[in-house]
Design an enzyme around this catalytic site. Sequence first.
Site, mmCIF file in Angstrom:
data_model
loop_
_atom_site.group_PDB
_atom_site.id
_atom_site.type_symbol
_atom_site.label_atom_id
_atom_site.label_comp_id
_atom_site.label_asym_id
_atom_site.label_seq_id
_atom_site.Cartn_x
_atom_site.Cartn_y
_atom_site.Cartn_z
ATOM 1 N N CYS A 2 59.110 49.157 32.709
ATOM 2 C CA CYS A 2 59.959 50.157 32.058
ATOM 3 C C CYS A 2 60.636 51.065 33.081
ATOM 4 O O CYS A 2 60.088 51.336 34.145
ATOM 5 C CB CYS A 2 59.140 51.005 31.101
ATOM 6 S SG CYS A 2 58.256 50.064 29.844
ATOM 7 N N ARG A 27 63.705 45.351 37.110
ATOM 8 C CA ARG A 27 62.290 45.557 36.828
ATOM 9 C C ARG A 27 61.819 44.745 35.620
ATOM 10 O O ARG A 27 60.630 44.559 35.434
ATOM 11 C CB ARG A 27 62.031 47.048 36.573
ATOM 12 C CG ARG A 27 62.335 47.931 37.759
ATOM 13 C CD ARG A 27 62.451 49.378 37.372
ATOM 14 N NE ARG A 27 61.177 49.960 36.977
ATOM 15 C CZ ARG A 27 60.443 50.744 37.752
ATOM 16 N NH1 ARG A 27 60.854 51.027 38.973
ATOM 17 N NH2 ARG A 27 59.318 51.263 37.331
ATOM 18 N N TRP A 74 59.844 47.522 28.494
ATOM 19 C CA TRP A 74 59.136 46.239 28.476
ATOM 20 C C TRP A 74 58.009 46.394 27.478
ATOM 21 O O TRP A 74 57.132 47.240 27.638
ATOM 22 C CB TRP A 74 58.608 45.912 29.870
ATOM 23 C CG TRP A 74 57.974 44.559 29.991
ATOM 24 C CD1 TRP A 74 58.605 43.361 30.115
ATOM 25 C CD2 TRP A 74 56.572 44.275 30.024
ATOM 26 N NE1 TRP A 74 57.687 42.348 30.214
ATOM 27 C CE2 TRP A 74 56.433 42.878 30.164
ATOM 28 C CE3 TRP A 74 55.415 45.067 29.949
ATOM 29 C CZ2 TRP A 74 55.187 42.252 30.237
ATOM 30 C CZ3 TRP A 74 54.174 44.443 30.016
ATOM 31 C CH2 TRP A 74 54.083 43.059 30.150
ATOM 32 N N ASN A 103 57.079 55.783 30.167
ATOM 33 C CA ASN A 103 56.517 54.606 30.816
ATOM 34 C C ASN A 103 55.003 54.743 30.824
ATOM 35 O O ASN A 103 54.490 55.844 31.049
ATOM 36 C CB ASN A 103 56.984 54.486 32.272
ATOM 37 C CG ASN A 103 58.450 54.175 32.403
ATOM 38 O OD1 ASN A 103 59.131 53.906 31.413
ATOM 39 N ND2 ASN A 103 58.948 54.214 33.619
ATOM 40 N N GLY A 104 54.300 53.628 30.627
ATOM 41 C CA GLY A 104 52.846 53.675 30.676
ATOM 42 C C GLY A 104 52.216 53.330 29.344
ATOM 43 O O GLY A 104 52.878 52.822 28.427
ATOM 44 N N GLU A 482 50.596 29.580 44.681
ATOM 45 C CA GLU A 482 51.882 30.275 44.571
ATOM 46 C C GLU A 482 52.966 29.344 44.049
ATOM 47 O O GLU A 482 53.808 29.751 43.233
ATOM 48 C CB GLU A 482 52.266 30.855 45.942
ATOM 49 C CG GLU A 482 53.651 31.482 46.013
ATOM 50 C CD GLU A 482 53.838 32.690 45.110
ATOM 51 O OE1 GLU A 482 54.991 33.139 44.979
ATOM 52 O OE2 GLU A 482 52.846 33.187 44.535
ATOM 53 N N LYS A 486 55.120 30.016 40.625
ATOM 54 C CA LYS A 486 56.580 30.075 40.567
ATOM 55 C C LYS A 486 57.124 29.141 39.496
ATOM 56 O O LYS A 486 58.037 29.490 38.754
ATOM 57 C CB LYS A 486 57.178 29.691 41.930
ATOM 58 C CG LYS A 486 57.096 30.764 42.970
ATOM 59 C CD LYS A 486 57.950 31.962 42.599
ATOM 60 C CE LYS A 486 57.417 33.224 43.231
ATOM 61 N NZ LYS A 486 56.195 33.761 42.622
ATOM 62 N N GLU A 489 56.334 30.553 36.001
ATOM 63 C CA GLU A 489 57.023 31.817 35.745
ATOM 64 C C GLU A 489 58.445 31.613 35.236
ATOM 65 O O GLU A 489 58.866 32.297 34.298
ATOM 66 C CB GLU A 489 57.089 32.653 37.028
ATOM 67 C CG GLU A 489 55.875 33.471 37.344
ATOM 68 C CD GLU A 489 56.077 34.306 38.591
ATOM 69 O OE1 GLU A 489 55.827 35.518 38.529
ATOM 70 O OE2 GLU A 489 56.487 33.758 39.631
ATOM 71 N N HIS A 505 36.493 16.656 40.629
ATOM 72 C CA HIS A 505 35.507 17.456 39.911
ATOM 73 C C HIS A 505 36.057 17.994 38.591
ATOM 74 O O HIS A 505 35.569 19.009 38.090
ATOM 75 C CB HIS A 505 35.013 18.605 40.794
ATOM 76 C CG HIS A 505 34.287 18.151 42.014
ATOM 77 N ND1 HIS A 505 33.021 17.613 41.966
ATOM 78 C CD2 HIS A 505 34.664 18.118 43.317
ATOM 79 C CE1 HIS A 505 32.634 17.278 43.182
ATOM 80 N NE2 HIS A 505 33.623 17.576 44.028
ATOM 81 N N LYS A 604 59.198 43.059 36.581
ATOM 82 C CA LYS A 604 59.193 43.047 38.042
ATOM 83 C C LYS A 604 58.131 43.975 38.608
ATOM 84 O O LYS A 604 57.346 43.595 39.451
ATOM 85 C CB LYS A 604 60.575 43.445 38.569
ATOM 86 C CG LYS A 604 60.688 43.411 40.089
ATOM 87 C CD LYS A 604 60.525 41.995 40.613
ATOM 88 C CE LYS A 604 60.635 41.931 42.105
ATOM 89 N NZ LYS A 604 60.335 40.578 42.608
#
Length: 609
Positions: A2, A27, A74, A103-104, A482, A486, A489, A505, A604
């Site tokens: 946010c 963001r 967000w 925000n929060g 990673e 990616k 995402e 395994h 973000k």
Amino acid sequence: MCGIVGAVAQRNITPILIEGLKRLEYRGYDSCGVALHVDGRLQRSRSTSRVAELESQIQEGHLEGFTGIAHTRWATHGAPATRNAHPHFSPTEENARIALVHNGIIENHDELRRELTDLGYNFTSQTDTEVIAHLVDHMYNGDLFETVQQAVKRLHGAYAIAVFCREEPHRVVAARQGSPLIVGLGNGENFVASDAMALAGTTDQIIYLEEGDVVDLQLARYWIVDVDGRPAEREVKTVHAHTGAAELGPYRHYMQKEIFEQPRVVGDTLEGVTGIMPELFGDQAFRVFKEIDRVLILACGTSYYAGLTAKYWIESVAKIPVNVEIASEYRYRDSVPHPQTLVVTISQSGETADTLAALKHARSLGMIHTLTICNVATSAMVRECKLAYITRAGVEVGVASTKAFTTQLAALFLLTLTLAQVNGRLTDEQEANYLKQMRHLPVALSSVLALEPQIIAWAEEFARKENALFLGRGIHYPIALEGALKLKEISYIHAEAYPAGELKHGPLALVTEEMPVVTIAPNDALLEKLKSNMQEVRARGGQLYCFADVDTQITSSEGLHVIRLPEHYGLLSPILHVAALQLLAYHTALARGTDVDKPRNLAKSVTVE
């Protein structure tokens, strides 16, 4: 996540608010809105589309004012819908006296909602934020500054808020606890925002509010009190936000641009490093590094994978034991603190809520030696840590981190060498060789990025899949993690990563000809072991996609697709291999037609737990 922008001025501030929201789009958000004080009334416009659509609505409605607030949201509490978008009004839309953005997360919002409902307030949203607006309205005593100071005492959780009142034109009050907030100073006008980037081009005179601060912004003055209500002096800093870095230029997406910026930003991050010396991390670094005998790394997401890579480096080269913790888990379990621990946080924004909380928890346990690897010199993380190394990735707009990750790795390798030197484990010859390799990184990265046409061909195949496996061994296992992150995402393909030796395994049960298996094959001591793992996949009809170094003697054949990286790069090899995986994820998402820079449900800068 946010974003907040607010202003009080003697000119129409609508363009400032809209431009601020545009600068905060990187963001991540799913709704946005603006509220203004207009001719003695509060008016607002909200949208679940992009800021550009909100701007069109405002222009059509001729919405102008001298005092106002704006927000990108967000979604946490309540779906992405107009009724949940900020700003929120109280007591009602038709008779609004209070306008507020937040925000929060307010943890006691249910309790406050019941209390305010009993007092006659009607809730029109599903958000925790509307609770704050009604609480401020209920407690309003004719002085908004005093009211907000009292109201925030009732809030449990994290917040950055900005609020203004119909009865008090030319006044905005803001407060923060656990979420970042800054004040921007102008000539006869003042501003508030969640990020200095939002005010780029408007003012470069910035105050970073501290935990518990409440600020009163008026035309020609501002007033700050601390968590105890005492007047507080906060340093005014000149901050030049990097506006030019946010221009897309010739690239189709910011993520593509940022992938191709990596040779330059890695070079920038290492610029001026002519030798290994503790002072690169701060004036007290030598003393701190001599006192510690272990390392604790705290991070989230991509930064966590950078920490996992650093564990291999530090333990191999510096011979210091390293523990890497997911920040959101660390403070909620019983751990064994050790006072001679170097606590290292890794964060692109320096405002990651979980990592900040984990850092404070570590300090509360008596671990006072702290260092951050961060991309924002003015962030909370840098202010909270004794030592810091500032990466120079520049503004990273794409939600899926690329250049921030590789610059973190460069900084962490530098930390590895420094710890080794302080502990007498780095000879002059080794230092010279490592420095030569690091200076060559930009050229080596450019050679990897030149493989893009071959990677595009693979991406066209991946775009038709719904699942993928990534395999790596040793230091390249975190890079496999990673790469899988990616892909999931931005392409929404389900992807998992495993150490290649773990294949038999359990994960081998998933392997069919419909399951692409990406393998990272550097020319290192584990290569022959990795080749055996690859044979396990081929024997089950799996399709292997292998990024191989030169001289690995792995060649393309039926069921085995090979892209050869230009050179083997030893301990620094992860930095090269991850660039190839970034390109694979990007072009797969491009082929699938997803929103590459703003993937669904993601943000973000994660400033809430």
